[in-house]
Design a protein around this motif. Structure first.
Motif: not given
Length: 163
Positions: A99, A102, A105, A149, A152
């Motif tokens: 989370s 994200r 990002h 990225n 993730i």
């Protein structure tokens, strides 16, 4: 106030916000050593971007203060460290990390768009100072996005399938 000054203000705010989020997230995930140390390095980049935007803003009559001052170590810092250690021993920290990645990002992506807008405006205005600023800072913002990225992509399969 024109579009360039609005964009400089937005960039200053965005980079300052990203630096703060990177710092907070690094502390929250202190037990993830690689994440923690890279995030701390990226805070320096965003703080440098803030300083550079503030310098460029002076040319346009803006008074943007520099990067946010880091709070002195104390009770809040100690509480963050202890909570990071506690969270690091529970099964949910992976979801929290995803989370946070994200969010980081998306913050970096927002900054990237402003850097692109500034570069285009600089080109149209034939402003070499702003072209140089965007040419230096935007690639580093893109690297911040690639870092989040990549993490993730690397972490999501393991974290999301092990719940």
């Amino acid at each position: 106030m024109n579009g360039i000054t609005l964009t400089l203000r937005a960039l200053h705010h965005g980079e300052r916000s990203l630096a703060k989020e990177l710092s907070t997230t690094a502390e929250r995930h202190r037990t993830e050593h690689e994440f923690h140390h890279v995030a701390k390095d990226l805070v320096l980049w965003s703080n440098d971007h803030c300083r550079r935007v503030a310098e460029a803003g002076r040319h346009y009559g803006l008074d943007l203060d520099g990067p946010s001052k880091k709070s002195a170590p104390g009770l809040v810092s100690t509480l963050r460290e202890k909570s990071a250690q506690a969270v690091g021993h529970r099964p949910e920290p992976g979801l929290l990390l995803l989370s946070d990645l994200r969010s980081l990002h998306l913050d970096a992506a927002g900054n990237s768009l402003y850097w692109e807008m500034l570069a285009q405006a600089a080109q149209a205005a034939r402003d070499d100072r702003l072209k140089e600023l965007a040419s230096f800072c935007h690639p580093r913002t893109l690297r911040q996005m690639r870092w989040t990225n990549t993490l993730i992509k690397t972490l999501a399969p393991q974290i999301l399938t092990s719940l």
